[in-house]
Design a protein around this motif. Sequence first.
Motif, PDB file in Angstrom:
ATOM      1  N   LEU A 237      -3.071   8.330  12.796  1.00 57.17           N
ATOM      2  CA  LEU A 237      -2.363   7.492  11.828  1.00 57.17           C
ATOM      3  C   LEU A 237      -1.029   8.112  11.421  1.00 57.17           C
ATOM      4  CD1 LEU A 237      -5.367   6.461   9.539  1.00 57.17           C
ATOM      5  CD2 LEU A 237      -4.382   5.195  11.463  1.00 57.17           C
ATOM      6  N   LEU A 238      -1.054   9.366  10.961  1.00 53.38           N
ATOM      7  CA  LEU A 238       0.176  10.028  10.534  1.00 53.38           C
ATOM      8  C   LEU A 238      -0.020  11.533  10.524  1.00 53.38           C
ATOM      9  CD1 LEU A 238       0.660   9.580   6.679  1.00 53.38           C
ATOM     10  CD2 LEU A 238      -1.491   9.268   7.828  1.00 53.38           C
ATOM     11  N   THR A 239       1.113  12.251  10.513  1.00 59.95           N
ATOM     12  CA  THR A 239       1.094  13.713  10.526  1.00 59.95           C
ATOM     13  C   THR A 239       1.687  14.229   9.229  1.00 59.95           C
ATOM     14  OG1 THR A 239       1.436  13.705  12.931  1.00 59.95           O
ATOM     15  CG2 THR A 239       1.809  15.782  11.782  1.00 59.95           C
ATOM     16  N   ILE A 240       1.007  15.207   8.625  1.00 58.31           N
ATOM     17  CA  ILE A 240       1.485  15.800   7.383  1.00 58.31           C
ATOM     18  C   ILE A 240       1.470  17.322   7.526  1.00 58.31           C
ATOM     19  CG2 ILE A 240       0.643  13.861   6.010  1.00 58.31           C
ATOM     20  CD1 ILE A 240      -1.666  15.690   5.105  1.00 58.31           C
ATOM     21  N   GLY A 241       2.135  18.009   6.606  1.00 61.78           N
ATOM     22  CA  GLY A 241       2.147  19.461   6.612  1.00 61.78           C
ATOM     23  C   GLY A 241       2.654  19.987   5.290  1.00 61.78           C
ATOM     24  N   ASP A 242       2.470  21.301   5.095  1.00 59.62           N
ATOM     25  CA  ASP A 242       2.895  21.956   3.863  1.00 59.62           C
ATOM     26  C   ASP A 242       4.225  22.657   4.111  1.00 59.62           C
ATOM     27  OD1 ASP A 242       3.253  23.387   1.577  1.00 59.62           O
ATOM     28  OD2 ASP A 242       1.476  24.650   1.786  1.00 59.62           O
ATOM     29  N   PRO A 243       5.341  22.151   3.548  1.00 64.57           N
ATOM     30  CA  PRO A 243       6.651  22.733   3.842  1.00 64.57           C
ATOM     31  C   PRO A 243       6.911  24.058   3.144  1.00 64.57           C
ATOM     32  CG  PRO A 243       6.886  20.992   2.235  1.00 64.57           C
ATOM     33  CD  PRO A 243       5.434  21.002   2.631  1.00 64.57           C
ATOM     34  N   THR A 244       6.011  24.483   2.279  1.00 63.33           N
ATOM     35  CA  THR A 244       6.229  25.752   1.587  1.00 63.33           C
ATOM     36  C   THR A 244       6.022  26.941   2.506  1.00 63.33           C
ATOM     37  OG1 THR A 244       3.924  25.853   0.817  1.00 63.33           O
ATOM     38  CG2 THR A 244       5.530  24.750  -0.607  1.00 63.33           C
ATOM     39  N   GLN A 245       5.384  26.724   3.661  1.00 63.48           N
ATOM     40  CA  GLN A 245       5.223  27.795   4.638  1.00 63.48           C
ATOM     41  C   GLN A 245       5.434  27.228   6.044  1.00 63.48           C
ATOM     42  OE1 GLN A 245       1.362  29.592   3.638  1.00 63.48           O
ATOM     43  NE2 GLN A 245       2.499  31.388   2.994  1.00 63.48           N
ATOM     44  N   VAL A 246       6.257  27.928   6.809  1.00 62.11           N
ATOM     45  CA  VAL A 246       6.617  27.479   8.154  1.00 62.11           C
ATOM     46  C   VAL A 246       6.006  28.437   9.180  1.00 62.11           C
ATOM     47  CG1 VAL A 246       8.503  26.934   9.734  1.00 62.11           C
ATOM     48  CG2 VAL A 246       8.760  26.504   7.279  1.00 62.11           C
ATOM     49  N   LEU A 247       5.401  27.868  10.203  1.00 64.29           N
ATOM     50  CA  LEU A 247       4.795  28.637  11.278  1.00 64.29           C
ATOM     51  C   LEU A 247       5.529  28.381  12.579  1.00 64.29           C
ATOM     52  CD1 LEU A 247       1.043  27.697  10.650  1.00 64.29           C
ATOM     53  CD2 LEU A 247       2.247  29.658   9.710  1.00 64.29           C
ATOM     54  N   VAL A 248       5.409  29.330  13.484  1.00 59.35           N
ATOM     55  CA  VAL A 248       5.865  29.123  14.857  1.00 59.35           C
ATOM     56  C   VAL A 248       4.704  29.477  15.769  1.00 59.35           C
ATOM     57  CG1 VAL A 248       7.471  29.808  16.674  1.00 59.35           C
ATOM     58  CG2 VAL A 248       8.265  29.643  14.304  1.00 59.35           C
ATOM     59  N   LYS A 249       4.285  28.527  16.566  1.00 61.55           N
ATOM     60  CA  LYS A 249       3.214  28.763  17.527  1.00 61.55           C
ATOM     61  C   LYS A 249       3.839  29.055  18.885  1.00 61.55           C
ATOM     62  CE  LYS A 249      -0.550  26.184  15.380  1.00 61.55           C
ATOM     63  NZ  LYS A 249      -1.606  25.153  15.585  1.00 61.55           N
ATOM     64  N   LEU A 250       3.388  30.133  19.506  1.00 60.94           N
ATOM     65  CA  LEU A 250       3.942  30.511  20.798  1.00 60.94           C
ATOM     66  C   LEU A 250       2.835  30.969  21.731  1.00 60.94           C
ATOM     67  CD1 LEU A 250       5.444  34.056  20.530  1.00 60.94           C
ATOM     68  CD2 LEU A 250       4.685  32.857  18.500  1.00 60.94           C
ATOM     69  N   GLN A 251       3.179  30.975  23.012  1.00 61.64           N
ATOM     70  CA  GLN A 251       2.257  31.403  24.056  1.00 61.64           C
ATOM     71  C   GLN A 251       2.803  32.681  24.680  1.00 61.64           C
ATOM     72  OE1 GLN A 251      -0.638  29.520  24.700  1.00 61.64           O
ATOM     73  NE2 GLN A 251       0.075  28.516  22.855  1.00 61.64           N
ATOM     74  N   LEU A 252       2.171  33.812  24.387  1.00 58.78           N
ATOM     75  CA  LEU A 252       2.625  35.083  24.933  1.00 58.78           C
ATOM     76  C   LEU A 252       2.114  35.261  26.351  1.00 58.78           C
ATOM     77  CD1 LEU A 252       1.907  37.422  21.878  1.00 58.78           C
ATOM     78  CD2 LEU A 252       4.129  36.567  22.616  1.00 58.78           C
ATOM     79  N   SER A 253       2.966  35.762  27.216  1.00 58.17           N
ATOM     80  CA  SER A 253       2.484  36.141  28.543  1.00 58.17           C
ATOM     81  C   SER A 253       1.495  37.288  28.365  1.00 58.17           C
ATOM     82  CB  SER A 253       3.643  36.572  29.436  1.00 58.17           C
ATOM     83  OG  SER A 253       4.202  37.786  28.968  1.00 58.17           O
ATOM     84  N   THR A 254       0.582  37.407  29.303  1.00 61.60           N
ATOM     85  CA  THR A 254      -0.440  38.453  29.180  1.00 61.60           C
ATOM     86  C   THR A 254       0.203  39.843  29.159  1.00 61.60           C
ATOM     87  OG1 THR A 254      -0.736  38.323  31.589  1.00 61.60           O
ATOM     88  CG2 THR A 254      -2.260  37.067  30.212  1.00 61.60           C
ATOM     89  N   LEU A 255       1.325  40.014  29.860  1.00 58.42           N
ATOM     90  CA  LEU A 255       2.011  41.306  29.861  1.00 58.42           C
ATOM     91  C   LEU A 255       2.592  41.608  28.487  1.00 58.42           C
ATOM     92  CD1 LEU A 255       3.059  43.785  31.373  1.00 58.42           C
ATOM     93  CD2 LEU A 255       5.088  42.444  31.999  1.00 58.42           C
ATOM     94  N   ASN A 256       3.246  40.631  27.864  1.00 65.23           N
ATOM     95  CA  ASN A 256       3.831  40.844  26.546  1.00 65.23           C
ATOM     96  C   ASN A 256       2.768  40.971  25.462  1.00 65.23           C
ATOM     97  OD1 ASN A 256       6.446  40.837  27.492  1.00 65.23           O
ATOM     98  ND2 ASN A 256       6.808  38.682  27.031  1.00 65.23           N
ATOM     99  N   ALA A 257       1.672  40.242  25.625  1.00 62.72           N
ATOM    100  CA  ALA A 257       0.635  40.242  24.593  1.00 62.72           C
ATOM    101  C   ALA A 257       0.034  41.623  24.384  1.00 62.72           C
ATOM    102  CB  ALA A 257      -0.464  39.239  24.950  1.00 62.72           C
ATOM    103  N   THR A 258       0.014  42.449  25.419  1.00 62.56           N
ATOM    104  CA  THR A 258      -0.547  43.792  25.287  1.00 62.56           C
ATOM    105  C   THR A 258       0.294  44.669  24.362  1.00 62.56           C
ATOM    106  OG1 THR A 258       0.664  44.547  27.259  1.00 62.56           O
ATOM    107  CG2 THR A 258      -1.568  43.668  27.586  1.00 62.56           C
ATOM    108  N   GLN A 259       1.541  44.283  24.106  1.00 60.22           N
ATOM    109  CA  GLN A 259       2.439  45.085  23.271  1.00 60.22           C
ATOM    110  C   GLN A 259       2.542  44.558  21.842  1.00 60.22           C
ATOM    111  OE1 GLN A 259       6.166  46.195  25.607  1.00 60.22           O
ATOM    112  NE2 GLN A 259       5.488  44.400  26.761  1.00 60.22           N
ATOM    113  N   VAL A 260       1.934  43.407  21.575  1.00 59.39           N
ATOM    114  CA  VAL A 260       2.093  42.744  20.283  1.00 59.39           C
ATOM    115  C   VAL A 260       0.874  43.010  19.406  1.00 59.39           C
ATOM    116  CG1 VAL A 260       2.390  40.516  19.129  1.00 59.39           C
ATOM    117  CG2 VAL A 260       3.570  40.983  21.283  1.00 59.39           C
ATOM    118  N   ARG A 261       1.132  43.241  18.110  1.00 52.93           N
ATOM    119  CA  ARG A 261       0.089  43.466  17.131  1.00 52.93           C
ATOM    120  C   ARG A 261       0.359  42.608  15.889  1.00 52.93           C
ATOM    121  NH1 ARG A 261      -1.291  45.328  21.077  1.00 52.93           N
ATOM    122  NH2 ARG A 261      -2.131  47.391  21.597  1.00 52.93           N
TER     123      ARG A 261
END
Length: 423
Positions: A237-261
């Motif tokens: 029907l419709l999409t809603i969200g909370d503008p008080t906090q902004v997220l970024v969703k990303l897909q890390l490569s498996t090589l990069n993911a090993t370096q991220v915490r």
Amino acid sequence: MFGKDNPKLEKFFHHNGRWLAGAAILTVIGVGTWQSNLILNREEPVAVRLSEVKRGTVESTINESGVVELRDQRILTSPTEGAVDRVLVQPGNRIKAGQTLITLRYPERETALANQEVKIQQQRRILQRHQQEIVEAKEQIAADEIKLRPLVAGAREGAIAREQVYEQQDKLRETRATLRDAQADARTAALELEAFQLERKRIQQEVRDSIVTAPIDGVVLGVNVKNGDGVEFRTNLLTIGDPTQVLVKLQLSTLNATQVRPNQLARVSVIGPDRQTFTGRIQSLYPQAVGEEEEEQSSGGGSKQSNQSSSSDQPAVPSIVLLDTPTRTLIPGSRVNVEILLQQRQNVIVLPTEIVQRDDDDDSKPFVWVRDSQGNAQKRPVKLGLEGLTNVEVTSGLQIGDRVIQPPSEPSLEPGVPVISDQ
């Protein structure tokens, strides 16, 4: 002996003197040529750019692309089939929790609710009738008991025939049986009424579902339907969200993911000419690499937005960056660049990566070009620390204030080649 009186000796000096004179002339010419070449070379030094060694910051980072979302961003769906009655909001509207956003029409459910109300009213009348029968039976029992007592006393004295007593006792037993039947019927009617009321409550809930309300305070991001549209069960029907906090969703490569915490610093910037950078932190990191279909399932389906890079056919590790402060610049659904900070060195000797050179024969021996006191280019070995994308930390071999040569593309430098600053 050595004078003109010795003709042989005179002939020897005459012949060999010419040979020695020629040799001397050739020697003078050779020395002159060498000196002239040296002078010519000294007159044409290589023009180079000199950079002063300074302190700075070196960072090791990785870059990925992601998609902007709002916190608690979700798609509200239709609770059942029906039709859209009224859409009460539009994209960009601020909303409060509990606010009505869309009303739907469910004609079948409304008809079922009306029929159920009729059944409840009928059952209430049946219950009331049985309750009245109970009251009447009790009153009749009381009257029969009052009438029976003098008959029993008269029969004892012989004034009344025992048949009258028996007749009154039979009548009392019939009235008591009538009471028991009325009580049983009333209990059954009450149970049926309760069942009808529960069914009405269920239907009322279905009808109540025709009002789609906001589960959170937030903003409307998109509306997928309009007045009069038919909808199926779980139609978006419709999409809603909370503008008080902004997220970024990303897909890390498996090589990069090993370096991220989690909690690592991230910088988010819009992909395009008007570059603005926002800071945030890694909020979560999925414990395993997943494919595209698995990611859709793990995110609950519904609002599927592609945020994978060109290598999306490869498994990736979903991750979420939470921005430090809300921004009205980043548009939900837009693609952004995410720079994740892995390591950082501050207040260290820093050089641009292009200034640091390496021997062709031994890549493990970095050096820089410097200009000596005679104005000639010379190699100076250095030791490197953290290496970033655009600059590198120098741990030894240089001091603050030293001037190093930015190697020109042409001609290539050689040790001892005279250089001059073009600045």
